[in-house]
Design an enzyme around this catalytic site. Sequence first.
Site, PDB file in Angstrom:
ATOM      1  N   ASP A   1       5.180   0.774  -6.943  1.00  0.00           N
ATOM      2  CA  ASP A   1       6.363   1.572  -6.400  1.00  0.00           C
ATOM      3  C   ASP A   1       6.511   2.813  -7.019  1.00  0.00           C
ATOM      4  OD1 ASP A   1       8.229   2.243  -4.965  1.00  0.00           O
ATOM      5  OD2 ASP A   1       9.512   0.633  -4.905  1.00  0.00           O
TER       6      ASP A   1
ATOM      7  N   SER B   1       2.067  -3.588  -3.307  1.00  0.00           N
ATOM      8  CA  SER B   1       2.871  -1.683  -4.225  1.00  0.00           C
ATOM      9  C   SER B   1       2.720  -1.291  -2.710  1.00  0.00           C
ATOM     10  CB  SER B   1       1.180  -1.334  -4.480  1.00  0.00           C
ATOM     11  OG  SER B   1       0.598  -1.677  -5.151  1.00  0.00           O
TER      12      SER B   1
ATOM     13  N   SER C   1       4.022  -5.102  -7.762  1.00  0.00           N
ATOM     14  CA  SER C   1       3.736  -4.145  -5.868  1.00  0.00           C
ATOM     15  C   SER C   1       4.121  -2.907  -6.603  1.00  0.00           C
ATOM     16  CB  SER C   1       4.384  -4.841  -4.918  1.00  0.00           C
ATOM     17  OG  SER C   1       4.875  -3.955  -4.497  1.00  0.00           O
TER      18      SER C   1
END
Lengths: 344, 344, 344, 344
Positions: free
Chosen positions: C270, C230, C268
């Site tokens: 965002d 992230s 991840s």
Amino acid sequence: MVEAARARALGLACGSLPAGHRNTITDVPGVLVGHTTINDGDVHTGVTAVLPHDGDVFQEKPVAAGEVLNGFGNSIGLDFVNEVGVIETPILLTNTFGVGTCANALIRRAVRGDPEIGRQGPTVHPVVLECNDGYLSDIQAMAVTEEAAEAAMDAAEEDFAVGAVGAGTGMSCYGFKSGIGSASRRLLLDREVYHLGTLVMANFGRAGDLRLPDGTRLDPQAARIPEAGSVALVLATDVPLSHRQLRRIARRSFAGIAWSGSFFGHGSGDLVVAFTTANRIPHEPDADILDRRVVAESRIDRLFQAAAEAVQESVLDAMAAAEALVGRHGHTRPGMAEHLRRRA
Amino acid sequence: MVEAARARALGLACGSLPAGHRNTITDVPGVLVGHTTINDGDVHTGVTAVLPHDGDVFQEKPVAAGEVLNGFGNSIGLDFVNEVGVIETPILLTNTFGVGTCANALIRRAVRGDPEIGRQGPTVHPVVLECNDGYLSDIQAMAVTEEAAEAAMDAAEEDFAVGAVGAGTGMSCYGFKSGIGSASRRLLLDREVYHLGTLVMANFGRAGDLRLPDGTRLDPQAARIPEAGSVALVLATDVPLSHRQLRRIARRSFAGIAWSGSFFGHGSGDLVVAFTTANRIPHEPDADILDRRVVAESRIDRLFQAAAEAVQESVLDAMAAAEALVGRHGHTRPGMAEHLRRRA
Amino acid sequence: MVEAARARALGLACGSLPAGHRNTITDVPGVLVGHTTINDGDVHTGVTAVLPHDGDVFQEKPVAAGEVLNGFGNSIGLDFVNEVGVIETPILLTNTFGVGTCANALIRRAVRGDPEIGRQGPTVHPVVLECNDGYLSDIQAMAVTEEAAEAAMDAAEEDFAVGAVGAGTGMSCYGFKSGIGSASRRLLLDREVYHLGTLVMANFGRAGDLRLPDGTRLDPQAARIPEAGSVALVLATDVPLSHRQLRRIARRSFAGIAWSGSFFGHGSGDLVVAFTTANRIPHEPDADILDRRVVAESRIDRLFQAAAEAVQESVLDAMAAAEALVGRHGHTRPGMAEHLRRRA
Amino acid sequence: MVEAARARALGLACGSLPAGHRNTITDVPGVLVGHTTINDGDVHTGVTAVLPHDGDVFQEKPVAAGEVLNGFGNSIGLDFVNEVGVIETPILLTNTFGVGTCANALIRRAVRGDPEIGRQGPTVHPVVLECNDGYLSDIQAMAVTEEAAEAAMDAAEEDFAVGAVGAGTGMSCYGFKSGIGSASRRLLLDREVYHLGTLVMANFGRAGDLRLPDGTRLDPQAARIPEAGSVALVLATDVPLSHRQLRRIARRSFAGIAWSGSFFGHGSGDLVVAFTTANRIPHEPDADILDRRVVAESRIDRLFQAAAEAVQESVLDAMAAAEALVGRHGHTRPGMAEHLRRRA
């Protein structure tokens, strides 16, 4: 037939995943592409059609999704695509003022295929994406006709031209002449071969901002006018996916656009339509509950990477095959390939 | 055990579809609900837990979706739910200032179940919804503990209380005392029986705006203060659905809220989490491509109607069983059942 | 005090717009940043606080917006920010399992400042962003306390450290040790000087994918594990903007992330929170209609470019100052600066 | 001239806020409405135009927002409206297959007004909303022409007809003949008078689901076919608002739709465009920073209530003035007013 130079032939391959056989969106089995190119005085425009399969798209609707990074534009159909999760017509690309006429053509074609549309049955929902080619072409002429749209669909085949053809005829990118570009990536899932392919109408980017895969900048030495052209993207795959997954993958095309050098300028619409040929919804299903297949979410990164790489390469591909053009009002866009040759 | 008066017992059945056996969210097989109720001086609050099934939710993630009509609130988890399309913890409901503590409890419980969370494997994403019970309860006391959250999950069963219990202990609705309400609807698809159930923490609506199913208004003659309390909704079904379909169905709960009289006030957050027990995603799938089942979109209207009706009835159910309370600072909310009796 | 090496000192300046004096987010007048760093055995984590101004944020709420490219995470507060268009607490960054505790700390601090919160007045809505530092730190320890969060806010000043400090203590990026990075750009509007600054907790990217501003790749030769960490971004400016404009600008930070080499991996998250110090909404306005100033949309491209450039440089800045760390379970991340020196 | 029966004349006033003088959208100063009605054999359709002010909309763009509850439809322009936060053409309403032609008409009209559109300057972005009138009208005839669209705009004035006129000519609602309806509410802010007005093309709802303001159901005893028609809404106000605030207000129109009896059926698109005449953005601003006024968020509930009430009444108004029609294929829709008279 793809005769013009391709990005890869110019040494502009992107990323690390293997490309498909043609390295175009038609590496996804069943997908077809056709163009109508209009060059007539100050008019340099056209229509490009992407057919998700060779059957009746209204009767067999591919699961699809739309994604918008910048809604600056006139495209039609994304509300429906994201509500119901399918496309039910071919996807047409054209110039900003050709959307209404292309939508009309898609409606008439669907009605010819199913005379119950808008009578006993529901209506049909066309999908048309657009970019503004007004710098090189007389967009006010509104030169795109329903016949041009029909002809593009009728011409659709696996081998199709890239560069300044069809809807790409009058497009520009990073100050260079541009058009339609395409690329594909090959993937293995459960030991079977799949493809993800992209087709891009590349009409964005300020002169000087273009970045090649090796990181170098390419500047046509043209005026640095604001990024105001838009980019329209079609993403196809035969990997079984849900609407939500297609939307996530579509979002990764923004990485490919950024990798080519853009920061997504204010006046540059940025829209994607993504579909899978693996999940098709019959117009009149014979059961209440349907079977579907989807990729396991933990395996989706390879599709993300494929989308980003193929979009980046499609942008370069759109320029690779497009030769210099002197258009409306003497406006000129140089060819990237010629520029690269001189530079070498 | 559902002992308190229910909306239906007061003649407040909503809509035309048949209710399930219990007329609660646990008519969806496998779904369990538990409460921890905290009444301590000026504190009237608690936690309500909805378990989508009796297994390990992290290992078997139900397909899920979140929808927001009014984001005024502190809920956690909807970004993840809509990105990945699943829930991976039970859903907790609590007061606005109890969200952080409930999230911590969900994380610790998940780690106990799978010690690789946040080590070899990814982390876990809790889902907590909230409403502001500060009118009747001392919300500043931050009285909800991780133990209270654990206890609510441990207490979960098919038979559960409605009214001023659990997270609903200090809630108000349309000027009346409120709490947790529930309802369900029975559906036939491909000649098989399915259920859609809802659980609502109803804490919204101005005094005087409440509308009963027959259209009459019910006014507790309390001050018409702004609608500032929020409503949190959980929607469960065993109909096989995709994330996109669940999101569409979740959106129809707004009709049920509106039918009860509200126009979705500014300070009243309005959030839904919807899941299906029919599609579960294993945490570690053993194949790249998974099978799923989904309802045919053209048959989805019956689920829309079921969601709207069940939510409307759940709101009334939350009030039906809640008795008058004199809470913090002498603030009072009358009971709707008592009000109806006097009116009759 | 920014003593560690900065990206720019390593020759890693990004883009063409001029940086502000400090080249950090605190070049935006009034913005303050503070850290609490926790290094304790296997625990390497902390809290970083961004204060939009030195007054009471609840009483003077900066216009703000949130944007999500990938909702994979546990952050809290974005629903409220996008509904009402303001932040009303400082923004805290921490690890994935510290969100609940940081939210509690923000609530308690706000209540101390305004004892009517949740009583006569509405509640308060904390904003906490997170990344998963579980590779280097024992995230299961849940080591972040409310005191740590308080201390980070109390320590906030214009000069602040970057690199492996505060919430960045245990973060990794592209296989290198990472942390907190920052940058700013200077802008002229109507002949007056403005700034746009960014602060990034950079914890994303596969080893080998890092791209430097000149286009070269930097590979720590570590395992190419999936992108699962992230990135959390804060964007501040003193340019007067609306919520919608802030959201558009926030979206351009995705270009900066992509330029650094990422395709936005599945695991991840965002997320961006963007605010302007130029438009503040009083908690209790004394009129029904308020004056506001906004940038003309046709001039917004310079803010888009500034956001993209500053985010790209902030990512490199987060790595530039972070030295190699051997963390939990012997997991190691090399330092980028050391890697660059050896390479030179 | 509004000569036909109005909802209010039939005793169907909605809510508690006072209506404006005309009780139509043109109570908002400057707003004009015009119709072109097409009745030709099996064709019963047309165009309705809403002009936000009597100047050049492209040169003075009202701040605007779009909202979608159900994207099932072909409308065009909402992506742009929500990206840039303005409308730059009149808003046209028509049948589902007339969208492309109406978009073309809007483009041509804008180009006549500013010959630099698509040349030196950017392009123009039309807004067209639609409903499916295929039950009563031969939608396949595609009978809407650019001239019809022009004529509707040229005919726009403050006094306009409601009922089965313009785009409403072939519409149905809850099994009754329907068309175009309108209503307004008067508001006080800072002791000054403002208005919020709505115009609705009402073409949704199953026979039997219609609910009158007093709660009674009205059933034309027609076949209960699925809700598949759509509703298109325009909301205007002279209260100064931001894009975000307009979007919140637009969302409250869903309460008005629900109050009339609907649960937002699958095939029934539900789209709103909302604008304020109080904030106009010049096409070529002479400064980088512009002044704007917005309502204080804590006072926005009265606008929410006004929107919900006016939309509910507009739906009834669309039916009140529409007389029974025998349309295409002998399909019949009874008039609601006649039904009410017989019932009384």
